[in-house]
Write an enzyme that holds these catalytic residues in place. Sequence first.
Site, PDB file in Angstrom:
ATOM      1  N   ASP A   1       1.881  11.376 -34.478  1.00 34.67           N
ATOM      2  CA  ASP A   1       0.386  11.295 -34.232  1.00 34.67           C
ATOM      3  C   ASP A   1      -0.078  12.839 -34.351  1.00 34.67           C
ATOM      4  O   ASP A   1      -0.101  13.404 -35.370  1.00 34.67           O
ATOM      5  CB  ASP A   1       0.661  10.774 -32.669  1.00 34.67           C
ATOM      6  CG  ASP A   1      -0.934  10.518 -32.220  1.00 34.67           C
ATOM      7  OD1 ASP A   1      -1.449   9.582 -32.484  1.00 34.67           O
ATOM      8  OD2 ASP A   1      -1.349  11.382 -31.618  1.00 34.67           O
TER       9      ASP A   1
ATOM     10  N   HIS B   1       2.891   2.146 -33.542  1.00 33.43           N
ATOM     11  CA  HIS B   1       2.232   3.508 -33.745  1.00 33.43           C
ATOM     12  C   HIS B   1       3.419   4.323 -32.916  1.00 33.43           C
ATOM     13  O   HIS B   1       3.571   5.390 -33.507  1.00 33.43           O
ATOM     14  CB  HIS B   1       0.832   3.766 -32.759  1.00 33.43           C
ATOM     15  CG  HIS B   1       0.751   4.964 -33.103  1.00 33.43           C
ATOM     16  ND1 HIS B   1       0.235   5.752 -34.200  1.00 33.43           N
ATOM     17  CD2 HIS B   1       0.440   5.886 -31.931  1.00 33.43           C
ATOM     18  CE1 HIS B   1      -0.066   6.989 -33.929  1.00 33.43           C
ATOM     19  NE2 HIS B   1       0.041   7.311 -32.605  1.00 33.43           N
TER      20      HIS B   1
END
Length: 331
Positions: free
Chosen positions: A101, A308
């Site tokens: 991320d 994610h």
Amino acid sequence: MSQPTQRTIKANGISLNVAEQGTGPLVLLCHGFPEGWYSWRHQLEALAAAGFHAVAPDMRGYGKSDKPEAIDQYTIFHMVGDLIGVLDALEAKDAVIVGHDWGAGIAWHAARLRPDRFRAAAILSVPYRPRSPVPPTSVMPQTTDAQFYQLYFQEPGVAEAEFEKDPRKTLAAMLFGGSGEGVTAIRAMAAASGKPSSGVGMVSRSAGMLPKVEVPLPSWLSAADLDYYAAEFARSGFRGPLNYYRNIDRNWELMAAFEGVKVVVPTLFIAGDHDMVIAFPGAAEHLANMKQSVPQLREIKMLPGCGHWTQQERPKEVNAALVEFLRSLPN
């Protein structure tokens, strides 16, 4: 089974909390939003068992690390400087950097700008993106009713007020919503309702970002895990983490001098095929063209059904891929 130990180190003029486990060649693990060192709990143990010194800092603004107040203290140069400071504090000549991320973006630039200190990179979720011709926020999607979540984060205090009302609910919503299970559930609801969604990562201008209903825990996250995250954010708040987003255009300006500089170290890329980042406009193109900017890209590993939170959702697969990659590198 041994647990990671934590300590505070001085790096780049601030104090950073680091969790570490094992001995051997250094592997530096950089987390994203809204997480902390704890997002690497499965990797610390696995890397230590494989003969590496795994170190996961609470990045600047997070957890027990320092949280400078000024927005301009959260640029990409501060972040890369912090990581160089960690290596220096650990008296390490170099390290393999792993990022997810926001930590992925930082790791890309750390490897790109300082290949002398970061000898290889394993990147999760966020593909390498060459510098855009215009400031990034200028092309983020928005309508009269909704705006891209990174635009929602720009105004200081707005997202903080929503997220800090109940950190546990905030983190539950984000961790479920971004997971493979959450994405599957959202797609199923949209299909059942017959209404098109407002788009990936869009936030209602009137209702904010968080859902108004309770969400279930994803299968990979225990109540104790969520409690740990909630306690960290209840203490530290969200301002520091959100300040990363408030430097997106500033980073674009600062990095102008490095346009065209490639990532020249051996690199592994891992992502889930249900990751919202992979669904962003342009992401498929970035994936397809990544080797042009990352000539030593060894592999693009896509995990079916994974969302994610790559290293938390699929720890066994991520750990196996990381260990294989690390062992393939020259000493």
